[in-house]
Write an enzyme that holds these catalytic residues in place. Structure first.
Site, PDB file in Angstrom:
ATOM      1  N   GLY A  10       0.828  -1.216   0.000  1.00 16.88           N
ATOM      2  CA  GLY A  10       0.000   0.000   0.000  1.00 16.88           C
ATOM      3  C   GLY A  10       0.851   1.250   0.000  1.00 16.88           C
ATOM      4  N   MET A  14       0.537   7.683   3.206  1.00 18.06           N
ATOM      5  CA  MET A  14       1.114   7.226   4.482  1.00 18.06           C
ATOM      6  C   MET A  14       2.041   6.023   4.272  1.00 18.06           C
ATOM      7  SD  MET A  14       0.122   9.129   7.017  1.00 18.06           S
ATOM      8  CE  MET A  14       0.148   8.177   8.537  1.00 18.06           C
ATOM      9  N   ASN A 104      -5.567   2.845  10.202  1.00 16.80           N
ATOM     10  CA  ASN A 104      -6.419   3.328  11.296  1.00 16.80           C
ATOM     11  C   ASN A 104      -7.592   2.383  11.490  1.00 16.80           C
ATOM     12  OD1 ASN A 104      -5.689   5.540  12.809  1.00 16.80           O
ATOM     13  ND2 ASN A 104      -6.328   7.018  11.252  1.00 16.80           N
ATOM     14  N   SER A 128       0.544   7.355  14.418  1.00 16.40           N
ATOM     15  CA  SER A 128       0.065   8.739  14.384  1.00 16.40           C
ATOM     16  C   SER A 128       1.169   9.701  13.978  1.00 16.40           C
ATOM     17  CB  SER A 128      -0.453   9.162  15.760  1.00 16.40           C
ATOM     18  OG  SER A 128      -0.804  10.531  15.723  1.00 16.40           O
ATOM     19  N   LYS A 182      -4.934   4.156  19.837  1.00 18.44           N
ATOM     20  CA  LYS A 182      -4.899   5.132  18.733  1.00 18.44           C
ATOM     21  C   LYS A 182      -6.264   5.826  18.591  1.00 18.44           C
ATOM     22  CE  LYS A 182      -3.544   7.512  15.207  1.00 18.44           C
ATOM     23  NZ  LYS A 182      -4.421   7.695  14.175  1.00 18.44           N
ATOM     24  N   HIS A 185      -6.490   8.375  21.217  1.00 15.57           N
ATOM     25  CA  HIS A 185      -5.634   9.485  20.760  1.00 15.57           C
ATOM     26  C   HIS A 185      -6.432  10.395  19.820  1.00 15.57           C
ATOM     27  CE1 HIS A 185      -3.233  11.324  17.553  1.00 15.57           C
ATOM     28  NE2 HIS A 185      -2.255  11.471  18.428  1.00 15.57           N
ATOM     29  N   ASN A 186      -7.114   9.782  18.877  1.00 13.96           N
ATOM     30  CA  ASN A 186      -7.850  10.586  17.908  1.00 13.96           C
ATOM     31  C   ASN A 186      -9.038  11.305  18.544  1.00 13.96           C
ATOM     32  OD1 ASN A 186      -6.045   9.387  16.122  1.00 13.96           O
ATOM     33  ND2 ASN A 186      -7.517   9.450  14.462  1.00 13.96           N
ATOM     34  N   GLU A 189      -7.576  14.143  20.109  1.00 13.24           N
ATOM     35  CA  GLU A 189      -7.198  15.046  18.996  1.00 13.24           C
ATOM     36  C   GLU A 189      -8.422  15.901  18.592  1.00 13.24           C
ATOM     37  OE1 GLU A 189      -5.091  13.113  15.597  1.00 13.24           O
ATOM     38  OE2 GLU A 189      -6.675  13.924  14.343  1.00 13.24           O
ATOM     39  N   TYR A 190      -9.568  15.247  18.446  1.00 11.00           N
ATOM     40  CA  TYR A 190     -10.784  15.985  18.067  1.00 11.00           C
ATOM     41  C   TYR A 190     -11.102  17.071  19.103  1.00 11.00           C
ATOM     42  CZ  TYR A 190     -12.597  12.850  14.325  1.00 11.00           C
ATOM     43  OH  TYR A 190     -12.812  12.144  13.170  1.00 11.00           O
ATOM     44  N   LYS A 260     -12.922  11.099   9.335  1.00 11.21           N
ATOM     45  CA  LYS A 260     -12.867   9.731   8.808  1.00 11.21           C
ATOM     46  C   LYS A 260     -13.534   8.755   9.764  1.00 11.21           C
ATOM     47  CE  LYS A 260      -8.735  10.227   5.983  1.00 11.21           C
ATOM     48  NZ  LYS A 260      -7.562  10.748   6.722  1.00 11.21           N
TER      49      LYS A 260
HETATM   50  C1  6PG Z   1      -2.940  10.914  13.258  1.00  8.36           C
HETATM   51  C2  6PG Z   1      -4.291  11.356  12.794  1.00  8.36           C
HETATM   52  C3  6PG Z   1      -4.761  10.578  11.618  1.00  8.36           C
HETATM   53  C4  6PG Z   1      -6.185  10.934  11.226  1.00  8.36           C
HETATM   54  C5  6PG Z   1      -6.290  12.114  10.366  1.00  8.36           C
HETATM   55  C6  6PG Z   1      -7.708  12.469   9.941  1.00  8.36           C
HETATM   56  O1  6PG Z   1      -2.846  10.573  14.419  1.00  8.36           O
HETATM   57  O2  6PG Z   1      -1.994  10.936  12.464  1.00  8.36           O
HETATM   58  O3  6PG Z   1      -5.197  11.163  13.838  1.00  8.36           O
HETATM   59  O4  6PG Z   1      -4.673   9.243  11.948  1.00  8.36           O
HETATM   60  O5  6PG Z   1      -6.724   9.899  10.520  1.00  8.36           O
HETATM   61  O6  6PG Z   1      -5.719  13.178  11.019  1.00  8.36           O
HETATM   62  O7  6PG Z   1      -8.643  12.237  10.905  1.00  8.36           O
HETATM   63  P1  6PG Z   1     -10.125  12.767  10.719  1.00  8.36           P
HETATM   64  O8  6PG Z   1     -10.435  12.708   9.243  1.00  8.36           O
HETATM   65  O9  6PG Z   1     -11.002  11.833  11.466  1.00  8.36           O
HETATM   66  O10 6PG Z   1     -10.123  14.156  11.230  1.00  8.36           O
END
Ligand code: 6PG
Length: 466
Positions: A10, A14, A104, A128, A182, A185-186, A189-190, A260
């Site tokens: 892939g 990334m 992810n 991440s 993870k 973490h996200n 992040e949000y 996502k």
């Molecule tokens: C990371 C981010 C990454 C994430 C994108 C988009 O840790 O590198 O969390 O994994 O997928 O930043 O996330 P969203 O589309 O959900 O905002």
């Protein structure tokens, strides 16, 4: 010739970045992509690293190019594509070859894939840091059997970000533990991003600052307790100019946030775990709501725009900074609380201090504060982070500012879903006697559900009549 030390499937953004990172750290890597043209272009563009990369055109070639026992990283879109790739690859592998899903993935899928793999090695790792992280050092959260992790740890720690020389790559636990961490973490992040966006809104609409002043404010906050990647990039985003129109970049970006889905998974899982993560929930809701642009415009036409102007002496920038500090601590306290709950529920023994450590560099939520969080969690991993002396001290100093900001925003018609839910969490968590006695009374009234009495015993009923 089986010379490669690892394989990767892939070569999207990334995957390509991760493959180059692996080669850059001195490992020979074989790569394969669904479209051979992409594989060839990747190899051609690899420059000096091309000698460490074996491009392959078939899965059979890929497998034949890797030294046994093999390790192959999948960097394909989460979901069905991962299952399809595993189904195509597994028959070509030996029983002790490891498949590593570094996308992810939803951790429930990883749990299932680990179970389906049976005795065949499978790891699910959360990676991440976006494209730059993947290329130059991501934060890596590993999940699956420890023995499988140990077999590839030398590569994963070499390519990971480093914090004061320590690699940000750690085994989190069995099954989907890495992908679970993870996801949290996200979620964080949000919430972190949402709180920053809310403060940006106060600066723009409440205080009437222009983009340059906003950029400068974020840049100055990036030198203090809020120092973090997200504050740094927020300043850069606010300061950028649109090359097409010459206008501030932010002014030409539509105010509807995409996603996502990982933040949503966190919230869904938090509900299953009964783990309170209101700031993360508010952040996911805010993204959903941001997409309803037409409805919002109709609402503004119907009710009129809010009277958003706030005098600078009512909300000085220092108060905004303090409020964001408080909001950030509360949001991370919720995220770590959720990890602790999951650890008990799933029997994973998730290493909370090590999780804070692995997030100190490489990942999107990296920040100076995470270093102090790691210390606090090492002192007592079971204590709510907001009660740890260092963070309790910071909250005592800053919750008044958060209250000021939330109150002024409410008075001036500005929505602060994440910051206000952070404040509500703080107030709820410092109220020894709450109001759920009323809920228990109601439940007993209409459903004879019973309640516990303050003077002892459970299963009591009230005098509501028959
Ligand atoms: C990371 C981010 C990454 C994430 C994108 C988009 O840790 O590198 O969390 O994994 O997928 O930043 O996330 P969203 O589309 O959900 O905002």
């Amino acid at each position: 010739m089986s010379t490669a030390q690892i394989g990767l499937i892939g070569l999207g953004t990334m995957g390509a970045a991760l493959a180059l990172n692996i080669a850059d750290n001195g490992f020979d890597i074989a790569v394969w992509n669904r479209t051979t043209a992409r594989t060839k272009a990747f190899h051609k563009d690899a420059g000096a690293l091309a000698k460490r990369v074996t491009p392959t055109e078939t899965l059979e070639d890929l497998v034949a190019s890797i030294k046994s026992p093999r390790a192959i990283i999948l960097m394909v879109p989460a979901g069905q594509a991962v299952d399809d790739q595993i189904a195509a690859l597994r028959p070509l592998l030996d029983a002790d070859d490891i498949i590593i899903d570094a996308g992810n993935a939803n951790f429930h899928d990883t749990n299932r894939r680990v179970a389906e793999a049976g005795d065949m090695p499978f790891l699910g790792i959360g990676v991440s840091g976006g494209e730059e992280g993947a290329r130059f050092g991501p934060s890596i959260m590993g999940g699956g059997k420890r023995t499988y992790w140990d077999r590839v740890a030398h590569i994963l720690t070499a390519i990971a970000a480093k914090h004061k020389g320590k690699a940000c790559a750690t085994w989190m636990g069995e099954e989907g533990a890495g992908h679970f961490v993870k996801a949290v973490h996200n979620g964080i992040e949000y919430a972190d991003m949402q709180m920053i966006a809310e403060v940006y809104g106060i600066m723009r609409d409440g205080l009437g600052l222009d983009n340059k002043a906003i950029a400068d404010t974020f840049a100055s906050w990036d030198k203090g307790p809020l120092r973090s990647y997200l504050i740094e990039i927020s300043g850069k985003v606010a300061g950028a100019t649109d090359p097409e129109t010459g206008k501030p970049m932010l002014d030409v970006i539509v105010d509807a946030a995409g996603q996502k889905g990982t933040g949503r998974w966190t919230v869904i899982e938090a509900q299953h775990l009964a783990a309170p993560v209101p700031a993360i929930e508010a952040a996911v809701v805010a993204r959903n709501l941001s997409s309803q642009r037409e409805a919002r415009a109709a609402g503004e036409a119907l009710f009129g725009a809010a009277p958003r102007h706030i005098a600078h002496d009512v909300l000085p920038l220092a108060t905004l900074e303090e409020a964001l500090i408080a909001g950030k601590i509360l949001c991370y306290a919720q995220g770590f609380g959720m990890i602790e709950k999951a650890s008990e529920e799933f029997g994973w023994a998730l290493p909370l201090p090590a999780i804070a450590e692995v997030w100190r560099q490489g990942c999107i939520i990296r920040s100076d504060m995470l270093d102090d969080m790691a210390t606090a969690l090492r002192d007592d991993p079971d204590r709510n982070l907001m009660m740890a002396p260092r963070f309790a001290g910071m909250l005592k100093k800053s919750h008044g500012a958060l209250r000021q900001v939330v109150a002024q925003a409410a008075l001036h018609g500005m929505a602060l879903p994440a910051l206000s839910s952070g404040l509500a969490y703080f107030d709820a968590m410092r109220t020894a006697r709450g109001t759920a006695n009323m809920i228990q009374g109601q439940r007993d009234f209409f459903g004879a559900h019973g309640f516990a009495r303050v003077d002892g015993g459970s299963g009591h009923h009230g005098p509501w009549g028959t």
